[in-house]
Design a protein around this motif. Structure first.
Motif, short mmCIF file in Angstrom:
data_model
loop_
_atom_site.label_atom_id
_atom_site.label_comp_id
_atom_site.label_asym_id
_atom_site.label_seq_id
_atom_site.Cartn_x
_atom_site.Cartn_y
_atom_site.Cartn_z
N GLU A 156 17.54 44.33 -48.71
CA GLU A 156 17.47 43.33 -49.78
C GLU A 156 16.78 42.05 -49.28
O GLU A 156 15.96 41.47 -49.95
N GLU A 157 17.17 41.60 -48.06
CA GLU A 157 16.54 40.43 -47.43
C GLU A 157 16.16 40.81 -46.01
O GLU A 157 16.95 41.43 -45.29
N GLY A 158 14.97 40.42 -45.58
CA GLY A 158 14.53 40.75 -44.23
C GLY A 158 14.26 42.23 -44.07
O GLY A 158 15.03 42.94 -43.46
N GLY A 159 13.17 42.70 -44.64
CA GLY A 159 12.87 44.13 -44.64
C GLY A 159 12.98 44.78 -43.28
O GLY A 159 13.51 45.87 -43.15
N ALA A 160 12.51 44.10 -42.23
CA ALA A 160 12.60 44.65 -40.88
C ALA A 160 13.70 43.96 -40.08
O ALA A 160 14.52 44.62 -39.46
N VAL A 161 13.69 42.60 -40.09
CA VAL A 161 14.59 41.84 -39.21
C VAL A 161 15.25 40.71 -40.00
O VAL A 161 14.60 39.99 -40.75
N VAL A 166 15.27 34.44 -33.33
CA VAL A 166 14.49 35.58 -32.86
C VAL A 166 13.39 35.08 -31.93
O VAL A 166 12.61 34.22 -32.30
N GLU A 167 13.35 35.63 -30.73
CA GLU A 167 12.22 35.42 -29.84
C GLU A 167 11.44 36.72 -29.84
O GLU A 167 11.96 37.76 -29.47
N MET A 168 10.17 36.63 -30.27
CA MET A 168 9.40 37.84 -30.50
C MET A 168 8.04 37.71 -29.82
O MET A 168 7.40 36.65 -29.89
N GLU A 169 7.60 38.79 -29.17
CA GLU A 169 6.31 38.78 -28.50
C GLU A 169 5.61 40.12 -28.71
O GLU A 169 6.19 41.19 -28.46
N ASN A 170 4.36 40.06 -29.20
CA ASN A 170 3.50 41.23 -29.31
C ASN A 170 4.13 42.36 -30.12
O ASN A 170 4.16 43.51 -29.69
N CYS A 171 4.65 42.05 -31.30
CA CYS A 171 5.26 43.05 -32.18
C CYS A 171 4.36 43.34 -33.37
O CYS A 171 3.57 42.49 -33.79
N THR A 172 4.50 44.54 -33.93
CA THR A 172 3.70 44.97 -35.06
C THR A 172 4.62 45.28 -36.24
O THR A 172 5.66 45.94 -36.06
N PHE A 173 4.24 44.80 -37.43
CA PHE A 173 5.00 45.05 -38.66
C PHE A 173 4.09 45.71 -39.68
O PHE A 173 3.00 45.22 -39.94
N ASP A 174 4.54 46.81 -40.27
CA ASP A 174 3.72 47.55 -41.22
C ASP A 174 4.61 48.12 -42.33
O ASP A 174 5.53 48.90 -42.05
N ARG A 175 4.34 47.75 -43.57
CA ARG A 175 5.00 48.28 -44.77
C ARG A 175 6.52 48.12 -44.77
O ARG A 175 7.25 49.02 -45.20
N ASN A 176 7.04 47.00 -44.31
CA ASN A 176 8.47 46.71 -44.42
C ASN A 176 8.68 46.01 -45.76
O ASN A 176 7.82 45.27 -46.22
N TYR A 177 9.84 46.21 -46.37
CA TYR A 177 10.02 45.72 -47.74
C TYR A 177 11.37 45.03 -47.90
O TYR A 177 12.41 45.56 -47.46
N ALA A 178 11.34 43.84 -48.52
CA ALA A 178 12.54 43.07 -48.84
C ALA A 178 12.31 42.39 -50.18
O ALA A 178 11.62 41.37 -50.25
N PRO A 179 12.89 42.90 -51.26
CA PRO A 179 12.62 42.31 -52.58
C PRO A 179 13.14 40.89 -52.74
O PRO A 179 12.62 40.13 -53.55
N MET A 180 14.15 40.47 -51.96
CA MET A 180 14.74 39.14 -52.11
C MET A 180 14.32 38.14 -51.03
O MET A 180 14.69 36.98 -51.09
N GLY A 181 13.60 38.57 -50.00
CA GLY A 181 13.28 37.63 -48.93
C GLY A 181 12.16 38.10 -48.05
O GLY A 181 11.52 39.11 -48.32
N PRO A 182 11.94 37.37 -46.94
CA PRO A 182 10.79 37.65 -46.05
C PRO A 182 10.80 39.09 -45.54
O PRO A 182 11.83 39.69 -45.34
#
Length: 183
Positions: A156-161, A166-182
């Motif tokens: 619902e919120e935060g399709g992936a995370v 969050v400390e994030m380095e060199n990550c890939t996001f593809d087709r994640n879905y969250a109808p209510m948020g990022p």
């Protein structure tokens, strides 16, 4: 006599193929984690099996202050019925999961594949995980993520995370879905 030889050859071949393609279940991996003394080298794929793993739908419990899990490129599959890992009250910042593919996790709350307080992820792929509320793949307070891939995770919120920090380095996001948020 020839039929007997053929039967024996086929039997050995069948056993060999099963040994190469064997999978473990969540209960077996839970036992390995419980018995570990600081690290685990995963040597096979694991899949959620309802008949044996029905009490692990919240995930395989990691309730240790220090644990390193090296997935060695293997896959853990929640079969759309279970979260993969749940970090317990005793887990801490010294929990690291690396070189693993986590697929088809499910949570009726948050964190379709992993939920907990604080942990580190290195070179982990999260694919087709679902959570009703937040973080289709991950939910937590503090996450350190490097070289991870998130594909087709939904919540619902935060399709992936979904996390506080969050400390994030060199990550890939593809087709994640969250109808209510990022996403």
């Amino acid at each position: 006599m020839n039929k007997f030889k053929i039967f024996l050859i086929l039997l050995v071949l069948f056993i060999s193929i099963n040994a190469v393609y064997s999978e473990g279940n969540f209960t077996e991996l839970q036992t390995e984690i419980n018995n570990s003394t600081g690290s685990i080298e995963i040597t096979q794929d694991y899949v959620y099996v309802n008949e044996s793993d029905y009490d692990l739908t919240d995930g395989i419990l990691i309730n240790k202050s220090t644990l390193f899990i090296n997935g060695n490129g293997h896959t853990i599959d929640g079969a759309g019925q279970s979260r993969i890992f749940y970090m317990g009250n005793n887990s801490g910042q010294n929990i690291t999961i690396s070189n693993l593919k986590i697929i088809n996790g499910y949570s009726h709350n948050s964190g379709g594949s992993i939920s907990g307080l604080e942990y580190n992820l290195i070179n982990v792929t999260f694919e087709n995980n679902f959570a009703v509320y937040g973080g289709g793949a991950l939910t937590d307070s503090f996450l350190n993520i490097a070289n991870c891939t998130f594909i087709n995770n939904t919540a619902e919120e935060g399709g992936a995370v979904s996390a506080a920090v969050v400390e994030m380095e060199n990550c890939t996001f593809d087709r994640n879905y969250a109808p209510m948020g990022p996403h």
